[in-house]
Enzyme design. Structure first.
Site, PDB file in Angstrom:
ATOM      1  N   LYS A 198       0.451  -1.377   0.589  1.00 38.24           N
ATOM      2  CA  LYS A 198      -0.027   0.219   0.506  1.00 38.24           C
ATOM      3  C   LYS A 198       1.298   1.040   0.104  1.00 38.24           C
ATOM      4  CE  LYS A 198      -3.066  -2.892  -0.055  1.00 38.24           C
ATOM      5  NZ  LYS A 198      -4.320  -3.336   0.900  1.00 38.24           N
TER       6      LYS A 198
HETATM    7  C1  LIG Z   1      -4.720  -4.718   1.840  1.00 46.32           C
HETATM    8  C2  LIG Z   1      -6.289  -4.040   1.327  1.00 46.32           C
HETATM    9  C3  LIG Z   1      -7.492  -4.696   2.918  1.00 46.32           C
HETATM   10  C4  LIG Z   1      -6.590  -5.574   4.117  1.00 46.32           C
HETATM   11  O1  LIG Z   1      -5.894  -4.981   4.597  1.00 46.32           O
HETATM   12  P1  LIG Z   1      -4.724  -5.071   5.434  1.00 46.32           P
HETATM   13  O2  LIG Z   1      -4.171  -4.312   6.252  1.00 46.32           O
HETATM   14  O3  LIG Z   1      -3.849  -6.512   4.576  1.00 46.32           O
HETATM   15  O4  LIG Z   1      -5.411  -6.747   6.798  1.00 46.32           O
HETATM   16  C5  LIG Z   1      -8.818  -4.097   3.207  1.00 46.32           C
HETATM   17  N1  LIG Z   1      -9.414  -4.401   1.486  1.00 46.32           N
HETATM   18  C6  LIG Z   1      -8.602  -4.248   0.494  1.00 46.32           C
HETATM   19  C7  LIG Z   1      -9.277  -3.310  -0.796  1.00 46.32           C
HETATM   20  C8  LIG Z   1      -6.742  -3.948  -0.219  1.00 46.32           C
HETATM   21  O5  LIG Z   1      -6.315  -3.767  -0.652  1.00 46.32           O
END
Ligand SMILES: *Cc1c(COP(=O)(O)O)cnc(C)c1O
Length: 400
Positions: A198
């Site tokens: 991210k």
């Molecule tokens: C990465 C992601 C999540 C989950 O986040 P984590 O921090 O990995 O638990 C949820 N929704 C979307 C759309 C994502 O890309």
């Protein structure tokens, strides 16, 4: 014009030896220093860094409150708890997302109801939300897919009219804005993820931003076993050592080590966003005259945070299907990916009774999309390699 039977599986030698992932973190000396400093400090968890990090994010997105969690998924679970989602409640969401956006509804005993996507933005379509609203609907979970904001004006209006809570999964949306407002200050609660792919990372980590004090208090309590030490909120007598567990919560706390890393990463957020945008624009220019692919839509009035760069294949102009092109690009050491398999097509959801055909637009889109590598640490050479590889493979398979 090439005839179909003249086209064999692409067999060229890769022009690069190392594998380029679709995304990767950026960690520099400042990040290392921040982590080492906190390790030498008094608190390595539940210390002052958590509040610093929360305040920095809240200030940036323009929300009153922020609560850090051990992951984005934990944060979504907490948001569903704060929204009081329970057994028999329905929550409308998009299938074009990672499973966590809808799993959090199941954690609370609620029922995910999938609304189809818009064929151009790939975001949940307000038009398909409307007919799904029943007297059991309690919330809408939106996803700013790839970093493109959803249609907030329509969705917030719809939610207001039917007294629904809007939880925005902005795992892709840090730094994106809609009509001049940053994502994180629009929905009732907004979730950010700090997984390494991210915009900024804490290893694992997540956050909810909100302007609602009641949600804020519930999020805090849920993160820490449902326990409160606030005397004003206690139901029973108050000894000096006393604390009270009032609801079933979890240990979803972020460590101070992670918060220190997060804060250090966050100082670079605008640089990261700019780098992503530059690469996306370079791709846009390079691919602008390719007839057999559709490039990401640039929505008016919105700023994308460019978490993902997705191309869509015009299958009628190609001699092959998506899998073949995926394999050929992988062979070039280009880490293409597919975001996402529509959530309800996973075996677990099929077992729950969701069937193929539920959201035709999402299913069709899924067959035609490919995610190209996009992250700030990509070098010029990496970027050019992706461009050359995509042009080469797509034109190899194109009907011309
Ligand atoms: C990465 C992601 C999540 C989950 O986040 P984590 O921090 O990995 O638990 C949820 N929704 C979307 C759309 C994502 O890309």
């Amino acid at each position: 014009m090439k005839k179909k039977d003249e086209i064999a599986l692409y067999g060229g030698e890769p022009t690069r030896n190392s594998y380029l992932p679709y995304s990767q973190q950026w960690i520099d000396e400042d990040d290392l220093k921040a982590v080492i400093e906190i390790l030498q400090d008094d608190f390595i968890t539940t210390g002052p860094m958590i509040a610093h990090f929360e305040q920095a994010v809240a200030r940036y997105v323009g929300s009153q409150y922020a609560v850090a969690f051990s992951s984005g998924t934990a944060a979504l679970h907490a948001a569903c708890f704060a929204a009081n989602i329970n057994k028999n409640d329905e929550v409308i969401t998009t299938p074009m997302t990672f499973a966590a956006s809808s799993n959090c509804i199941l954690y609370c005993g609620g029922k995910p109801v999938f609304a189809d996507i818009d064929s151009q933005t790939y975001n949940i379509s307000p038009k398909s939300i409307y007919p799904l609203i029943t007297n059991k609907t309690k919330a809408i979970i939106t996803v700013d897919f790839t970093g493109q904001p959803v249609e907030y004006d329509e969705i917030m209006q719809l939610a207001k009219k039917h007294s629904l809570i809007v939880i925005d999964d902005a795992a892709h949306g840090l730094g994106a804005s809609y009509k001049g407002k940053r994502i994180g200050s629009i929905g009732d609660m907004t979730m950010f993820s700090f997984h390494p792919v991210k915009h900024i990372t804490t290893g694992e980590g997540g956050m909810i931003t909100t302007n609602n004090k009641d949600f804020y208090n519930k999020l805090l309590q849920f993160r820490n076993h449902g326990i409160t030490r606030d005397l004003r909120k206690m139901k029973m007598k108050h000894e000096p050592w006393y604390y009270e567990m009032q609801t079933l919560g979890y240990n979803y706390r972020m460590t101070d080590i992670q918060a220190a890393l997060g804060l250090s990463q966050f100082e670079k957020v605008n640089t990261f966003l700019l780098e992503r945008k530059k690469i996306a624009q370079k791709y846009n220019r390079a691919f602008s005259n390719m007839e057999s692919i559709i490039l990401p839509l640039q929505q008016e009035g919105c700023i994308s945070s460019w978490h993902l760069y997705i191309i869509r294949l015009k299958l009628e102009k190609l001699h092959t299907h998506r899998t073949e092109i995926y394999k050929a690009l992988q062979k070039e050491n280009i880490g293409v990916n597919v975001h996402y398999i529509p959530v309800y097509l996973h075996p677990y959801y099929q077992q729950l009774g969701y069937t193929r055909g539920l959201c035709p637009q999402a299913e069709k889109t899924y067959e035609e999309i490919l995610t190209l590598p996009l992250f700030p640490k990509m070098t010029e050479e990496d970027q050019n390699h992706v461009i050359t590889g995509v042009k080469k493979i797509i034109s190899y398979y194109s009907i011309d």
